[in-house]
Design a protein around this motif. Structure first.
Motif, PDB file in Angstrom:
ATOM      1  N   ALA A 161     -10.175   7.001   0.658  1.00 27.70           N
ATOM      2  CA  ALA A 161     -10.132   8.538   0.316  1.00 27.70           C
ATOM      3  C   ALA A 161     -10.814   9.465   1.154  1.00 27.70           C
ATOM      4  CB  ALA A 161     -10.398   8.861  -1.218  1.00 27.70           C
ATOM      5  N   GLY A 162     -10.349  10.488   1.903  1.00 25.46           N
ATOM      6  CA  GLY A 162     -10.933  11.301   2.633  1.00 25.46           C
ATOM      7  C   GLY A 162     -10.190  12.266   3.219  1.00 25.46           C
ATOM      8  N   ALA A 163     -10.568  13.220   4.258  1.00 25.59           N
ATOM      9  CA  ALA A 163      -9.948  14.144   4.958  1.00 25.59           C
ATOM     10  C   ALA A 163      -8.749  13.526   5.576  1.00 25.59           C
ATOM     11  CB  ALA A 163     -10.668  15.080   5.720  1.00 25.59           C
TER      12      ALA A 163
ATOM     13  N   LEU B 107     -16.966  16.225  -4.197  1.00 27.43           N
ATOM     14  CA  LEU B 107     -16.344  16.157  -2.804  1.00 27.43           C
ATOM     15  C   LEU B 107     -14.803  16.660  -2.912  1.00 27.43           C
ATOM     16  CD1 LEU B 107     -17.479  12.494  -2.031  1.00 27.43           C
ATOM     17  CD2 LEU B 107     -18.720  14.657  -1.545  1.00 27.43           C
ATOM     18  N   PHE B 108     -14.831  17.596  -1.988  1.00 32.15           N
ATOM     19  CA  PHE B 108     -13.169  18.271  -1.884  1.00 32.15           C
ATOM     20  C   PHE B 108     -12.573  18.229  -0.607  1.00 32.15           C
ATOM     21  CE2 PHE B 108     -10.250  21.745  -2.266  1.00 32.15           C
ATOM     22  CZ  PHE B 108      -9.572  21.460  -3.209  1.00 32.15           C
ATOM     23  N   ASP B 109     -11.688  17.563  -0.569  1.00 32.88           N
ATOM     24  CA  ASP B 109     -10.806  17.546   0.968  1.00 32.88           C
ATOM     25  C   ASP B 109      -9.543  18.323   0.666  1.00 32.88           C
ATOM     26  OD1 ASP B 109     -12.557  15.298   2.131  1.00 32.88           O
ATOM     27  OD2 ASP B 109     -11.695  14.176   0.664  1.00 32.88           O
ATOM     28  N   GLU B 110      -9.448  19.532   1.371  1.00 26.75           N
ATOM     29  CA  GLU B 110      -8.634  20.588   1.243  1.00 26.75           C
ATOM     30  C   GLU B 110      -7.089  19.988   1.682  1.00 26.75           C
ATOM     31  OE1 GLU B 110      -7.423  25.256   1.792  1.00 26.75           O
ATOM     32  OE2 GLU B 110      -9.530  24.413   2.026  1.00 26.75           O
TER      33      GLU B 110
ATOM     34  N   MET C  55       0.830  -1.345   0.015  1.00 26.92           N
ATOM     35  CA  MET C  55      -0.007   0.074   0.068  1.00 26.92           C
ATOM     36  C   MET C  55       1.073   1.164   0.004  1.00 26.92           C
ATOM     37  SD  MET C  55      -3.229  -0.503   2.581  1.00 26.92           S
ATOM     38  CE  MET C  55      -4.605  -1.304   2.022  1.00 26.92           C
ATOM     39  N   HIS C  56       0.470   2.345  -0.511  1.00 30.21           N
ATOM     40  CA  HIS C  56       1.192   3.579  -0.439  1.00 30.21           C
ATOM     41  C   HIS C  56      -0.061   4.819  -0.264  1.00 30.21           C
ATOM     42  CE1 HIS C  56       4.721   5.983  -0.764  1.00 30.21           C
ATOM     43  NE2 HIS C  56       3.726   7.013  -1.483  1.00 30.21           N
ATOM     44  N   ALA C  57       0.318   5.669   0.281  1.00 34.33           N
ATOM     45  CA  ALA C  57      -0.821   7.029   0.413  1.00 34.33           C
ATOM     46  C   ALA C  57      -0.223   8.278  -0.141  1.00 34.33           C
ATOM     47  CB  ALA C  57      -1.255   7.000   1.933  1.00 34.33           C
ATOM     48  N   TYR C  58      -1.039   8.864  -0.533  1.00 31.68           N
ATOM     49  CA  TYR C  58      -0.655  10.453  -1.092  1.00 31.68           C
ATOM     50  C   TYR C  58      -1.511  11.317  -0.385  1.00 31.68           C
ATOM     51  CZ  TYR C  58       0.852   7.281  -4.719  1.00 31.68           C
ATOM     52  OH  TYR C  58       1.692   6.385  -5.489  1.00 31.68           O
ATOM     53  N   ARG C  59      -1.074  12.489   0.120  1.00 39.80           N
ATOM     54  CA  ARG C  59      -1.323  13.527   1.071  1.00 39.80           C
ATOM     55  C   ARG C  59      -1.418  14.754   0.101  1.00 39.80           C
ATOM     56  NH1 ARG C  59       0.329  15.617   7.075  1.00 39.80           N
ATOM     57  NH2 ARG C  59      -1.420  17.382   7.042  1.00 39.80           N
ATOM     58  N   ALA C  60      -2.611  15.224  -0.114  1.00 46.12           N
ATOM     59  CA  ALA C  60      -2.743  16.481  -1.003  1.00 46.12           C
ATOM     60  C   ALA C  60      -4.269  16.961  -0.935  1.00 46.12           C
ATOM     61  CB  ALA C  60      -2.467  16.267  -2.589  1.00 46.12           C
ATOM     62  N   SER C  61      -4.636  18.137  -1.553  1.00 45.51           N
ATOM     63  CA  SER C  61      -6.195  18.063  -1.963  1.00 45.51           C
ATOM     64  C   SER C  61      -6.736  17.132  -2.898  1.00 45.51           C
ATOM     65  CB  SER C  61      -6.285  19.481  -2.370  1.00 45.51           C
ATOM     66  OG  SER C  61      -5.894  20.621  -1.535  1.00 45.51           O
ATOM     67  N   LEU C  62      -7.890  16.692  -2.291  1.00 51.08           N
ATOM     68  CA  LEU C  62      -8.494  15.636  -3.372  1.00 51.08           C
ATOM     69  C   LEU C  62      -9.742  16.230  -3.839  1.00 51.08           C
ATOM     70  CD1 LEU C  62      -8.255  12.441  -0.939  1.00 51.08           C
ATOM     71  CD2 LEU C  62      -6.695  13.197  -2.694  1.00 51.08           C
ATOM     72  N   LEU C  63      -9.945  15.982  -5.185  1.00 52.03           N
ATOM     73  CA  LEU C  63     -11.316  16.134  -5.856  1.00 52.03           C
ATOM     74  C   LEU C  63     -11.682  14.789  -6.250  1.00 52.03           C
ATOM     75  CD1 LEU C  63     -13.195  17.998  -7.346  1.00 52.03           C
ATOM     76  CD2 LEU C  63     -11.766  17.827  -9.170  1.00 52.03           C
ATOM     77  N   ARG C  64     -13.011  14.673  -5.905  1.00 55.71           N
ATOM     78  CA  ARG C  64     -13.741  13.087  -6.087  1.00 55.71           C
ATOM     79  C   ARG C  64     -15.179  13.502  -6.412  1.00 55.71           C
ATOM     80  NH1 ARG C  64     -14.475  10.826  -0.892  1.00 55.71           N
ATOM     81  NH2 ARG C  64     -13.904  12.316   0.741  1.00 55.71           N
ATOM     82  N   PHE C  65     -16.099  12.516  -6.746  1.00 58.33           N
ATOM     83  CA  PHE C  65     -17.594  12.601  -6.663  1.00 58.33           C
ATOM     84  C   PHE C  65     -18.084  11.819  -6.266  1.00 58.33           C
ATOM     85  CE2 PHE C  65     -15.184  14.528 -10.430  1.00 58.33           C
ATOM     86  CZ  PHE C  65     -15.756  16.030 -10.369  1.00 58.33           C
TER      87      PHE C  65
END
Length: 429
Positions: free
Chosen positions: A40-42, A18-21, A1-11
């Motif tokens: 995916a989430g905050a 759905l936008f997580d800053e 597994m790997h994770a990425y931290r940034a703002s997320l745009l999904r639907f």
């Protein structure tokens, strides 16, 4: 597994953004070993559950779904921006001569490689793609897509009449070749096959009937064609198929209207046509830069929404004038606003974006597979830098809400906005 931290745009499932800053996107293997989105989430909400997973942090960046192009011609890469008086002269003077060159395997391979690199550079991770009438064009495309681990769909073009030497095929052989290609490529890795009559006027009844029979025999394949793009074309189709109620209805008579049937353009429609799209589950690939460039007309977004049938956005290169989804979304906004020939509407920036990602996936029958960052979707995504250019940095910095931020990228964005395209954890560039 790997994770990425940034703002997320999904639907969400209804297409709402759905936008997580400050978001976290977790990627891992499914039971088949294919990389998917696990969560995916905050960041503050889900990080504790994945504290053991290594994190790549991209501050100031936005992670978004890879774009889906619902209709594009890879063999027309070299005729983008070719001047013409309209659709039919453009086909005769540019398109057919360019496509005839795909009888040469070396040329076919070279263009396929360039095309896919250009798509990835523009953040497009899936497309429904026309090849040519040559078997080699399909093999070249699929081989290049397979090496890049891409989810791509294409098929051999069927055109056994009203076409010049070099692209016209033989009726019986074209159907034999189509079935052989389905058996060779469909559902291999992430590849899918589309049964592809160019458009009704360039296929005989026998070829269209055979295409419909193959579509029934292989029901999870796609069907890909054009309809009601240009008034001269509509008139021609009416003359060739006088018994059909409309140009679209021609395809009904040959068994070519069903789920996973995608028709580019669909401009010159009435409500009966729109209802036929809804009832059969077929979808429109809206191609606004191409329609504006060739003077074909304006897609009626209000009519499509009112009748409620599936559609998504498409570049339609080479009639379309850009590989960039930002240019396509901007053109769709212009077309939506046009109110002289139809009802004009103002399309929300988030809806434009959805129609080029999750909405396009829904129209293609790939909902929950591609076009979103939601858990279970395949792990194709893009990383956006909203400060990629001085003007974009200035404008995006002034955005007071998500719609303003998205619109600043739609209006001012191009390939420079795409910092990277990620396919199953492998960066494409």
């Amino acid at each position: 597994m790997h994770a990425y931290r940034a703002s997320l745009l999904r639907f969400d499932s209804s297409g709402k953004p759905l936008f997580d800053e400050d978001g976290l996107l977790v990627v891992g293997p499914d039971p088949r070993g294919r990389q998917i989105f696990v969560a995916a989430g905050a960041f503050n909400s889900i990080h504790s559950q994945y504290a053991h997973v290594p994190v790549t942090h991209w501050p100031g960046r936005i992670i978004a779904p890879g774009f889906i192009d619902m209709h594009v011609h890879f063999p027309q890469t070299d005729i983008i921006g070719a001047p013409s008086e309209g659709l039919l002269p453009w086909l005769e003077n540019y398109t057919f001569p360019a496509e005839a060159r795909f009888a040469d395997p070396a040329h076919s391979i070279e263009v396929a490689e360039f095309f896919l690199d250009e798509m990835l550079r523009n953040g497009v991770t899936t497309s429904l793609t026309f090849a040519t009438s040559h078997v080699q064009s399909v093999d070249s495309f699929f081989e290049a897509a397979q090496r890049r681990s891409l989810r791509m769909i294409t098929g051999k073009v069927l055109q056994d009449r009203h076409s010049p030497d070099g692209v016209r095929d033989d009726t019986e052989q074209s159907l034999i070749d189509t079935e052989s290609l389905i058996c060779k490529w469909h559902n291999v890795d992430r590849l899918g096959y589309a049964i592809t009559p160019r458009f009704a006027p360039t296929s005989t009844d026998a070829q269209l009937r055979g295409a419909g029979e193959l579509a029934a025999k292989y029901p999870d394949t796609w069907i890909h064609s054009h309809v009601a793009e240009n008034k001269d074309e509509v008139k021609w189709a009416r003359e060739l198929f006088p018994k059909a109620r409309s140009y679209l209805d021609v395809y009904t008579g040959f068994g070519l209207m069903r789920e996973r049937a995608v028709y580019a353009h669909c401009i010159h429609f009435d409500d009966d046509d729109r209802r036929l799209m809804r009832e059969t589950g077929a979808a429109t690939a809206v191609s606004p830069t191409s329609n504006l460039f060739l003077g074909s007309g304006f897609f009626d977004f209000e009519g499509a929404d009112r009748i409620d049938y599936h559609y998504g956005l498409a570049s339609d290169v080479g009639g379309g004038t850009s590989f960039s989804p930002f240019h396509t979304m901007m053109a769709a906004y212009y077309v939506g606003r046009e109110g002289q020939t139809k009802t004009g509407i103002s399309i929300a920036p988030s809806e434009l974006w959805w129609r080029h990602t999750g909405g396009a996936a829904l129209a293609l029958g790939l909902d929950g597979v591609a076009g979103n960052l939601q858990p279970g979707c395949e792990a194709d995504f893009i990383v956006l830098n909203p400060k990629a250019t001085p003007l974009l940095a200035r404008k995006s910095g002034l955005a007071a809400n998500l719609e303003e931020l998205l619109f600043s990228m739609i209006v001012l964005g191009d390939d420079r906005l795409i910092e990277r395209t990620v396919i199953s954890q492998a960066s494409a560039h």
